[in-house]
Scaffold this motif. Structure first.
Motif, short mmCIF file in Angstrom:
data_model
loop_
_atom_site.label_atom_id
_atom_site.label_comp_id
_atom_site.label_asym_id
_atom_site.label_seq_id
_atom_site.Cartn_x
_atom_site.Cartn_y
_atom_site.Cartn_z
N SER A 1 36.10 28.38 -29.05
CA SER A 1 35.51 30.11 -28.26
C SER A 1 33.52 28.81 -28.82
CB SER A 1 35.18 31.11 -28.21
OG SER A 1 34.69 31.35 -29.80
N LEU B 1 29.72 29.17 -27.41
CA LEU B 1 28.73 29.95 -26.58
C LEU B 1 27.34 28.72 -25.45
CD1 LEU B 1 26.87 32.56 -24.56
CD2 LEU B 1 26.00 32.73 -26.66
N GLN C 1 34.85 22.71 -21.50
CA GLN C 1 36.85 23.55 -20.99
C GLN C 1 38.09 22.28 -20.55
OE1 GLN C 1 35.32 27.36 -19.22
NE2 GLN C 1 36.11 25.66 -17.56
N ASP D 1 37.27 27.26 -24.70
CA ASP D 1 36.71 28.06 -23.96
C ASP D 1 35.85 28.18 -24.30
OD1 ASP D 1 36.80 31.15 -23.24
OD2 ASP D 1 37.32 32.00 -24.73
N THR E 1 31.57 29.90 -22.84
CA THR E 1 31.05 31.35 -21.64
C THR E 1 29.38 30.65 -21.45
OG1 THR E 1 32.41 33.00 -22.78
CG2 THR E 1 30.47 33.73 -21.89
N GLU F 1 29.96 29.24 -12.06
CA GLU F 1 31.36 30.03 -11.64
C GLU F 1 31.89 29.62 -11.15
OE1 GLU F 1 29.02 33.67 -10.66
OE2 GLU F 1 29.85 35.08 -12.93
N SER G 1 33.10 30.81 -17.06
CA SER G 1 32.82 31.66 -17.16
C SER G 1 31.65 32.06 -17.34
CB SER G 1 33.34 33.02 -18.43
OG SER G 1 32.83 34.11 -18.15
N ALA G 2 30.53 32.95 -16.54
CA ALA G 2 28.74 32.90 -16.77
C ALA G 2 28.11 34.20 -16.58
CB ALA G 2 28.52 31.55 -15.76
N GLN G 3 27.27 34.33 -17.12
CA GLN G 3 26.27 35.28 -16.51
C GLN G 3 25.33 35.12 -16.55
OE1 GLN G 3 26.85 38.74 -19.52
NE2 GLN G 3 28.00 37.17 -19.88
#
Length: 265
Positions: free
Chosen positions: A52, A54, A68, A73, A75, A88, A93-95
């Motif tokens: 994973s 970030l 990816q 994985d 974020t 996105e 997966s984004a914010q």
């Protein structure tokens, strides 16, 4: 020192309308693909596939999408809404978020990339907070990858576009001594690093076994002047130079971008 609130507003304006970050690593010049390839290689050499990651300040997802595709994985978090929407749409997966206050639990990721935040933060305390947050959300034994812009290349680029006779010598001294960007830059820079200052910031925040690499190598500035479809022999030669000189003291600062790689104790 630039006020960070003013700088944050400039960042939003610059990346939302003035500059196409998505094109920078792909089509803007021959330098972008070299930067992208080198960063990807340095990450994948160390972080096992399936981990994973970030992507902190990950922009439009250029690195997240590629990772990816190699089985990671990812974020992504970024302060610019337009970047998040683009990431996105690319399947990442984004914010929206701020590198200084990450909305994730301790040890959530096997590695954290912060390839943009440090050169947009003017105060050392803010950079320290961002690095500390990246370390906090990364598991013990994991990796942190922190990008910066070389202050020596920043100085050199002044003379590519401006007559030195009309320059501000005091401003040049502040840049070389303290990493303070020119007040006349359109780019919303907060700080420029040397390899040594970048290494020190990671070590002071708690990372260990820190090594700093020059990303594009000595030919990167030249490639910035060339189209993306440059002669493959030229691109290959630049990549070879970047690989060979990657962590050579002094020479690494000839790269536009520096990348500090550290472990989480």
């Amino acid at each position: 020192m630039t006020d960070q609130h003013e700088l944050d507003a400039r960042i939003q304006s610059y990346y939302s309308g003035t500059f196409d970050e998505g094109a920078r690593l792909a089509t803007r010049s021959a330098q972008g693909p070299l930067e992208h390839q080198r960063v990807q290689a340095l990450i994948r050499e160390r972080v096992p596939a399936g981990s994973s990651i970030l992507d902190d300040g990950g922009g439009t997802g250029a690195h997240g999408v590629a990772l990816q595709e190699h089985g990671y994985d990812v974020t992504l978090i970024d302060p610019v809404a337009q970047h998040v929407a683009t990431a996105e749409a690319s399947g990442v997966s984004a914010q929206i978020g701020d590198a200084r206050n990450l909305p994730f639990a301790d040890g959530s990721f096997g590695a954290t990339l912060m390839l943009g935040p440090l050169y947009h933060l003017s105060a050392e305390a803010d950079r320290r907070r961002a690095i500390t947050e990246a370390i906090r959300v990364t598991s013990s034994g994991g990796w942190i990858f922190a990008g910066a812009i070389s202050r020596y290349v920043a100085l050199g680029q002044i003379f590519l576009t401006r007559d030195p006779a009309n320059g501000d010598v005091d401003e040049w001294v502040e840049l070389l001594r303290d990493g303070t960007p020119s007040s006349r830059l359109r780019f919303p820079a907060g700080h420029f690093h040397t390899a040594e200052s970048l290494e020190r910031e990671l070590l002071d925040a708690g990372a260990v076994d820190v090594h700093v690499h020059g990303v594009e190598g000595p030919a990167g500035v030249f490639l910035e002047q060339l189209p993306v479809d440059v002669d493959p022999a030229v691109a290959d030669a630049a990549r070879r130079l970047a690989d060979e000189a990657s962590d050579t003291a002094g020479v690494r600062d000839m790269s536009a971008h520096l990348l500090a790689i550290g472990r989480i104790p």
